[in-house]
Design a protein around this motif. Structure first.
Motif, mmCIF file in Angstrom:
data_model
loop_
_atom_site.group_PDB
_atom_site.id
_atom_site.type_symbol
_atom_site.label_atom_id
_atom_site.label_comp_id
_atom_site.label_asym_id
_atom_site.label_seq_id
_atom_site.Cartn_x
_atom_site.Cartn_y
_atom_site.Cartn_z
ATOM 1 N N ILE A 1 0.838 -1.211 0.000
ATOM 2 C CA ILE A 1 0.000 0.000 0.000
ATOM 3 C C ILE A 1 0.867 1.252 0.000
ATOM 4 O O ILE A 1 0.659 2.185 -0.799
ATOM 5 C CB ILE A 1 -0.954 -0.003 1.215
ATOM 6 C CG1 ILE A 1 -2.050 -1.055 1.031
ATOM 7 C CG2 ILE A 1 -1.577 1.383 1.414
ATOM 8 C CD1 ILE A 1 -2.908 -1.269 2.257
ATOM 9 N N PHE A 2 1.868 1.278 0.889
ATOM 10 C CA PHE A 2 2.680 2.494 1.014
ATOM 11 C C PHE A 2 3.603 2.705 -0.187
ATOM 12 O O PHE A 2 3.803 3.839 -0.624
ATOM 13 C CB PHE A 2 3.485 2.460 2.320
ATOM 14 C CG PHE A 2 2.682 2.886 3.517
ATOM 15 C CD1 PHE A 2 2.548 4.223 3.821
ATOM 16 C CD2 PHE A 2 2.040 1.951 4.308
ATOM 17 C CE1 PHE A 2 1.793 4.635 4.916
ATOM 18 C CE2 PHE A 2 1.294 2.344 5.404
ATOM 19 C CZ PHE A 2 1.159 3.683 5.705
ATOM 20 N N LEU A 3 4.153 1.626 -0.740
ATOM 21 C CA LEU A 3 5.013 1.770 -1.918
ATOM 22 C C LEU A 3 4.216 2.235 -3.139
ATOM 23 O O LEU A 3 4.643 3.127 -3.877
ATOM 24 C CB LEU A 3 5.728 0.452 -2.228
ATOM 25 C CG LEU A 3 6.935 0.101 -1.364
ATOM 26 C CD1 LEU A 3 7.541 -1.215 -1.825
ATOM 27 C CD2 LEU A 3 7.990 1.194 -1.412
ATOM 28 N N ILE A 4 3.055 1.598 -3.345
ATOM 29 C CA ILE A 4 2.210 1.994 -4.480
ATOM 30 C C ILE A 4 1.764 3.440 -4.334
ATOM 31 O O ILE A 4 1.804 4.234 -5.286
ATOM 32 C CB ILE A 4 0.987 1.044 -4.601
ATOM 33 C CG1 ILE A 4 1.448 -0.350 -5.035
ATOM 34 C CG2 ILE A 4 -0.032 1.606 -5.592
ATOM 35 C CD1 ILE A 4 0.373 -1.413 -4.922
ATOM 36 N N ASN A 5 1.373 3.810 -3.116
ATOM 37 C CA ASN A 5 0.920 5.176 -2.870
ATOM 38 C C ASN A 5 2.047 6.186 -3.108
ATOM 39 O O ASN A 5 1.827 7.267 -3.678
ATOM 40 C CB ASN A 5 0.408 5.306 -1.436
ATOM 41 C CG ASN A 5 -0.311 6.622 -1.194
ATOM 42 O OD1 ASN A 5 -1.316 6.912 -1.822
ATOM 43 N ND2 ASN A 5 0.222 7.426 -0.288
ATOM 44 N N ALA A 6 3.281 5.817 -2.696
ATOM 45 C CA ALA A 6 4.435 6.711 -2.880
ATOM 46 C C ALA A 6 4.674 6.988 -4.358
ATOM 47 O O ALA A 6 4.879 8.144 -4.763
ATOM 48 C CB ALA A 6 5.680 6.097 -2.246
ATOM 49 N N PHE A 7 4.633 5.952 -5.187
ATOM 50 C CA PHE A 7 4.939 6.147 -6.605
ATOM 51 C C PHE A 7 3.758 6.768 -7.362
ATOM 52 O O PHE A 7 3.968 7.491 -8.342
ATOM 53 C CB PHE A 7 5.376 4.820 -7.242
ATOM 54 C CG PHE A 7 6.796 4.468 -6.912
ATOM 55 C CD1 PHE A 7 7.843 5.047 -7.608
ATOM 56 C CD2 PHE A 7 7.094 3.612 -5.871
ATOM 57 C CE1 PHE A 7 9.160 4.761 -7.302
ATOM 58 C CE2 PHE A 7 8.410 3.311 -5.551
ATOM 59 C CZ PHE A 7 9.453 3.890 -6.260
#
Length: 432
Positions: free
Chosen positions: A185-191
């Protein structure tokens, strides 16, 4: 450098005991439970993120600063790659516990490289920090996945204990799922956030390019129109000359001479508009008067003057039209700076040093910090919602006159922009 030093010092005063992990470990020893384990995992990830964030941001800032200063873009990638592992090594030398540089740290470094390559200097420090926090928080969760331990994840003392307890109470699959979902969730949201911000910046840049192209097109059309004016002016001048020759009336001849002088003056102005290199000698007073009449005509605004004695005797070799446009741009910016100030004032200043003339526009507005002072000359930069073309045009005009521009500004005290030009007291003082 300060952020990197802060990151090195944080493990000394922000330890696991300070965030209550010791109490949670005691609870797990007495009464192992999945909920307590999840709280521990969350606390570890949060602690590691907070402790890592300063030196990661510091390394990125250092890379960007050195890359820009030395005009070496590869330093934006090389500095973080060198500084971050070195920081881990320094921390390990200064504390007893193992501050593990494992696979998650490598993944974070790769993500930083990817972000640097994709954003290409378009994002500011705040936006980069926001993206980096999400990457750090997301990737750190991989340290809490039990089955990833054999691949170099989570070799820290507390993370190892958490995964051991999870296996003992049969909570390892739930912990793995929880950690992987949060990481994703956090990686996808960051990119996604980075993509949105970069796209927004690209749209802004395209808008600026369109404005510049539109201005260039408008200028070209005006030049064509002005060029076409020369033909009827030549005809009028010829007719006036004929009238003067065939008419014996002295008053009529005088009128014809006045019209001919006006046509010559207009023709000179057209030449200055058409040709950047066309310059003529004029007095400081006539340049200032012409500028004020161009800017203040039809308005109730006032510009103060601080000129040396006898400004009509001080000569400048300029393209009067283009220099006037440049000074008017500075005056417009000065009026913007004092907007909303009850006692705001704009002043045209002039000083002489030998054969050099300093012509300045001053305001007593909010002023600018050092970073803004460095950026204002770049095309497209503006502290307002405008195209940011004006000051780059000023710089261009001054360079055409073999002059320089300098700026004096203090926050809360105002700004003065100086144009440095060659001057003299008569036409012979100018060798070019």
């Amino acid at each position: 450098m300060a952020l990197i030093l802060l990151g090195i010092s944080m493990p000394h005063w922000l330890s696991s005991k300070n965030v209550g992990l010791g109490i949670l470990m005691d609870i797990m020893e007495e009464n192992p439970h999945g909920n307590t384990l999840l709280i521990m995992a969350f606390s570890i990830v949060m602690l590691n993120t907070i402790r890592a964030l300063p030196f990661y941001i510091g390394a990125i800032m250092l890379g960007n600063a050195l890359g820009e200063k030395l005009q070496r873009n590869w330093l934006r990638l090389a500095i973080p790659l060198a500084v971050i592992p070195l920081t881990y090594a320094i921390i390990n030398l200064s504390i007893k516990s193992n501050y593990h540089f494992g696979i998650p740290a490598v993944i974070i470094l790769l993500c930083i490289i990817l972000v640097q390559l994709l954003e290409k200097g378009r994002l500011g420090l705040f936006m980069k920090s926001l993206i980096l926090v999400q990457i750090l928080f997301g990737v750190q969760w991989l340290d809490e996945v039990p089955f990833l331990t054999r691949y170099g994840f989570g070799h820290g003392a507390i993370s190892t204990k958490v995964k051991k307890w999870a296996i003992e109470i049969g909570f390892d699959q739930a912990l793995s799922l929880y950690a992987i979902v949060l990481c994703s969730i956090f990686l996808i949201n960051a990119f996604i956030l980075m993509g949105f911000l970069v796209r927004w910046r690209i749209v802004q840049e395209l808008h600026i390019i369109k404005l510049e192209a539109l201005e260039a097109r408008s200028d070209k059309e005006v030049l064509y129109l002005v060029h076409d004016l020369k033909t009827p002016l030549a005809s009028i001048e010829g007719l006036i000359s004929l009238i003067g020759l065939y008419n014996k009336h002295e008053r009529t001849k005088e009128y014809c001479r006045s019209i001919s002088l006006s046509i010559s003056s207009m023709s000179e102005m057209i030449s200055e508009i058409l040709y950047k290199s066309h310059k003529s000698c004029c007095s400081l007073k006539s340049l200032v008067d012409y500028t004020l009449s161009s800017r203040l005509s039809g308005t109730d605004k006032k510009v103060n003057l601080e000129l040396p004695d006898q400004p009509e005797t001080i000569k400048i070799w300029v393209n009067k039209i283009r220099m006037t446009r440049a000074i008017v741009n500075l005056i417009n910016n000065a009026f913007d700076a004092i907007e909303g100030c009850p006692e705001g004032k704009v002043t045209i200043k002039a000083k002489t040093y030998g054969n050099q003339i300093l012509l300045g526009v001053s305001d007593n507005g909010k002023g600018m910090n050092e970073e803004e002072q460095k950026k204002i000359w770049k095309a497209g930069y503006s502290t307002k919602y405008q195209s940011g073309i004006g000051l780059s045009f000023v710089h261009q005009v001054v360079e055409e006159h073999k002059g320089t521009v300098s700026i004096e500004s203090k926050i809360g005290q105002g700004t003065t922009i100086w144009i440095h030009l060659a001057g003299g007291n008569n036409d012979e003082d100018f060798s070019y």
